[in-house]
Design an enzyme around this catalytic site. Structure first.
Site, PDB file in Angstrom:
ATOM      1  N   GLY A 233       0.817  -1.212   0.000  1.00  0.00           N
ATOM      2  CA  GLY A 233       0.000   0.000   0.000  1.00  0.00           C
ATOM      3  C   GLY A 233       0.848   1.257   0.000  1.00  0.00           C
ATOM      4  O   GLY A 233       0.569   2.225  -0.722  1.00  0.00           O
ATOM      5  N   GLY A 234       1.896   1.243   0.794  1.00  0.00           N
ATOM      6  CA  GLY A 234       2.761   2.413   0.881  1.00  0.00           C
ATOM      7  C   GLY A 234       3.493   2.679  -0.418  1.00  0.00           C
ATOM      8  O   GLY A 234       3.622   3.823  -0.858  1.00  0.00           O
ATOM      9  N   GLU A 253       6.074   4.805   6.073  1.00  0.00           N
ATOM     10  CA  GLU A 253       6.703   3.758   6.868  1.00  0.00           C
ATOM     11  C   GLU A 253       6.060   2.453   6.434  1.00  0.00           C
ATOM     12  O   GLU A 253       4.860   2.258   6.610  1.00  0.00           O
ATOM     13  CB  GLU A 253       6.466   4.015   8.368  1.00  0.00           C
ATOM     14  CG  GLU A 253       7.156   2.973   9.215  1.00  0.00           C
ATOM     15  CD  GLU A 253       6.629   2.965  10.640  1.00  0.00           C
ATOM     16  OE1 GLU A 253       6.377   4.034  11.211  1.00  0.00           O
ATOM     17  OE2 GLU A 253       6.448   1.847  11.172  1.00  0.00           O
ATOM     18  N   CYS A 290       5.366  -2.444  14.395  1.00  0.00           N
ATOM     19  CA  CYS A 290       6.291  -2.289  13.275  1.00  0.00           C
ATOM     20  C   CYS A 290       7.724  -2.546  13.698  1.00  0.00           C
ATOM     21  O   CYS A 290       8.589  -2.751  12.859  1.00  0.00           O
ATOM     22  CB  CYS A 290       6.164  -0.896  12.672  1.00  0.00           C
ATOM     23  SG  CYS A 290       5.996   0.393  13.896  1.00  0.00           S
TER      24      CYS A 290
END
Lengths: 523, 523
Positions: A233-234, A253, A290
């Site tokens: 997605g990023g 991120e 994360c």
């Protein structure tokens, strides 16, 4: 061109535990709605940019208070939507409001502006020099994409929003599909707080739906993007930001493996402590961090075997916890299936999974030589988002080196070394330096989960950890993402920002004619 | 896969004045050559990254001295390849070596590292805090793409190279096709200087050819790109950098229109001075400056008419000068043909063009209402690289506003206002603030050509002026482009960079536990 009837898709709030019915929160934001949000954010950005730092600090504190005032309602919604539990979410809200207040201090301090004055010098070499005064100014509306796993601290009121507003920019937040109600309630709190502080409520707006996210990052008035989420997605959003007619910075991120190295010397001193700490770290919050250590380099041999067994035992005591939502749960299942199906993998633990959303703790082991033989592909797995880690057993320092070299860019890297290994020539020191080359934060004898909000925090790292290794999304320096420098040449006092006037009415630290003001006493 | 014979293409050095025969400089660098250069740059980067700041400052001064030692030879080659003339190139070499020495001071100063220490605090709210120490570290090999118009100051030994090495990274420079011999001689001087200073000569390597540039920006070991040149070329490289499997930052300086606003009040006070300054500025160096004022907003009416006539007269006295090379000359012809063919354009001056490479000075005028009616397209012309400017005549402040809003992102924006216009409500002040929103440097009553190398210089701006509005390519802050932050958590002293040890052995300014060290005396 034909006019079409559009179906209005409602954004639904789901109960992560399935205990209550879905609730409609808002219609998906269409392109007109996104445009409206950005245009209003642009107007609010002008107000923010023109505000004094003192007033902006007051605004940030008002936002924090407004969040706390509606905290109970927000936490209840977040718990229902994410199953993270009230204690964790209460802590997360405290962290989120602390972060808003911390940025108030950063703004008051003013050092972030990098205010610099060079007075005119007609005798300068190699050429006469005009009067030049430089500082950072706000860039304009920021698109924020919130995270599934931190519905408060990395979402509508999170670090991206706090630092963008601190810098002097309004934000439009794309709500995460996993917690739309939380997002809406948080935005409502922040907008009320802004209005109470005498600022436009449009300093924060929320939009809903995947398509709205695309419309947002490609909107001509949006000046930067900030994102916390998946690599796929990023990267898609980063690519959109870079392909615009006017490209904009995109601070994403994405995924991070967070390698952790254990040496024989460390095991000789603290094996039980390391096992307990590691098991707690990779299973914290069902492994949905994360900074979860996803790869642990453990020596081959008896001491390493004992560590693996202790980790297995400690991890097997961890209660299975529900994951954030069914999409996260499905992604986790797929990753674990891939990992455990590897011909090189030995599954040491695969815990029970009571209930559809629960994730049982998974511990897998591989030999370093097999990882090395497979090359970079062996570690190019998608970050396993959930309570798992992979032990890689190394027989020699050369093997350790080679595996560390395969580690993709990460948020963190950790070494557990022995007390005699602090000198530069040790195995642990060598690994520490190697990890520093590919990580944003390197830890010694601690665990990477938990990200403090401080002046010195670095939460970022080389790709794929982030799309912008030069930046951080947590800590005081996060504000630098949403600023750009302007130099004022030969400008009369009345046209200068207060921070660049000779009399320095707001008392910011500066550099004047090459010397820091104040001057370092040590120099 | 078939093996193919490759034709070796030679890179030729041409005499810009056509007085001497072309000379072969080197073969075009093939992909093996680029790979070799980057691998060697990576090794040199490790040496630089491990060097002390004191040693790196010594290196930068040695590079400056080496450049000066071979200055005569380099200047002669540059004059032959660019026709810029020995006086200008002598000044440019002085500026280039000054810049290398300025970065030595920046490195010694150490403030750029943003060294920050937060000691552990078990009682911190909202959560206990570990020991965290953050500073900027080098990113790795930098690809530099040199400019046609500054064969010294923005090329092999220019600001990108100086700041990248200052930060602790080796560079691989793609030589500009317009001055390959200058590039090779400059690289030879720098490599000799590096070796004399005890550093690897591979801190600077040059590669040749367009294909080599593509291979360079897509090489996996390259960590960043820096570029000065055309919008088309820069955007193509930016797109390649962004599309890599691991995207890297690309600091491109592309095209800039550099609007300049003149008010009636200014004309009432200083019309002749403004006309003379403007004519000198847009024709300087045959208009081949990235900061050339390419759009001048002049009031309609008698005072504006008089200014236009004075500018025309002054500009018509400027001797036609040869342009850098035939490609630049062809681009200029095409741009001027487009501009003067506009139905809205009145050509006030189109000077003689003796010789194939000479550019005659061009002055064109349009009415603001026509520019506004045409919308953004009217100003979306490619930067006219050469001795031309466009006067746009405005009848009202509203027209002035609207034209300024159409100005694309620029390196500079300038206002010439009257002495009573410094207060915030004046036309000039309004224009100054509007330009500050779309430029990196805003000038008051001066001219934008000439970019000082100082602590406060900002040479950058919103797209298309650059691909990274948050950065500068000139001045002390240019070093920030080639660094990334790392936080060291709970690290023993022996594993910390000197700048982050409690005893601060190299005396860098820092922030410790939230307070600047030294502390601002004013606060």
């Amino acid at each position: 061109m034909t006019s079409e009837n559009q179906t209005m898709t409602m954004i639904m709030s789901l109960d992560a535990r399935g205990a209550t019915e879905p609730r409609a929160v808002a219609p998906q934001t269409d392109i007109v709605g996104v445009d409206d949000a950005v245009v209003r954010a642009e107007a609010a950005s002008r107000v923010l940019a023109a505000s004094s730092r003192a007033d902006r600090a007051r605004l940030l504190r008002a936002l924090a208070s407004a969040l706390e005032a509606r905290g109970a309602e927000i936490i209840a919604a977040a718990d229902r939507e994410t199953a993270l539990g009230v204690p964790r979410l209460t802590g997360e809200l405290a962290r989120t409001s602390f972060q808003l207040r911390h940025f108030a201090e950063v703004v008051e301090d003013g050092h972030y502006l990098a205010a610099t004055i060079d007075h005119a010098d007609p005798d300068a070499s190699p050429a006469p020099r005009p009067d030049l005064r430089r500082m950072l100014v706000p860039i304009g509306p920021v698109a924020v994409f919130s995270a599934s796993n931190f519905p408060l601290a990395f979402s509508v009121a999170g670090g991206d929003t706090a630092s963008a507003i601190a810098a002097g920019n309004a934000v439009v937040v794309k709500a995460h599909s996993g917690h739309p109600l939380t997002s809406m309630l948080t935005a409502r709190a922040l907008r009320a707080g802004a209005a109470e502080a005498g600022f436009p409520d449009d300093v924060v707006t929320v939009v809903f739906g995947t398509r709205a996210g695309v419309d947002l990052i490609t909107h001509p008035l949006v000046a930067a993007g900030a994102f916390t989420g998946s690599t796929a997605g990023g990267r898609a959003l980063f690519d959109l930001a870079a392909a615009r007619p006017v490209p904009i910075p995109f601070y994403g991120e994405l995924g991070s493996i967070n390698a952790l190295v254990v040496t024989d010397a460390a095991l000789a001193e603290r094996s039980a402590e390391i096992a307990a700490g590691l098991a707690a770290s990779f299973t914290l919050g069902a492994g949905q961090f994360c900074t979860k250590p996803g790869l642990v380099l453990v020596p081959a041999g008896a001491a390493g075997d004992a560590l693996a067994e202790s980790v297995r035992e400690a991890a097997s005591q961890v209660e299975p916890a529900p994951m954030l939502n069914s999409r996260v749960r499905d992604g986790w299942s797929a990753s674990i299936a891939t990992l455990t199906a590897s011909p090189h993998a030995t599954t040491l633990l695969h815990g029970d999974e009571p209930g559809a959303l629960a994730a049982g703790v998974v511990l897998v082991s591989m030999e370093a030589r097999d990882v090395i033989a497979a090359g970079a592909d062996a570690l190019a797995f998608e970050e396993c988002f959930g309570p798992s880690t992979l032990l890689v057993r190394y027989t020699t320092t050369a093997e350790l080196d080679e595996v560390v070299r395969l580690v993709p860019g990460s948020l963190t890297g950790t070494v557990h070394g022995g007390s005699e290994e602090e000198h530069g020539a040790s195995v642990a020191a060598h690994a520490y330096r190697a990890l520093a080359e590919r990580c944003g934060r390197v830890l010694w004898n601690q665990f990477p989960t938990g990200v403090s909000v401080t002046w010195a925090m670095q939460h970022g790292g080389p790709y794929p950890a982030t799309t912008a290794a030069g930046s951080t999304s947590v800590g005081a320096s996060a504000i630098l993402r949403f600023l750009r420098p302007v130099a004022f040449q030969n400008a009369p006092d009345l046209l200068l920002p207060a921070e660049l006037r000779d009399d320095n009415p707001t008392g910011v630290p500066r550099r004047v004619d090459g010397r820091l003001d104040p001057t370092p006493e040590e120099l």
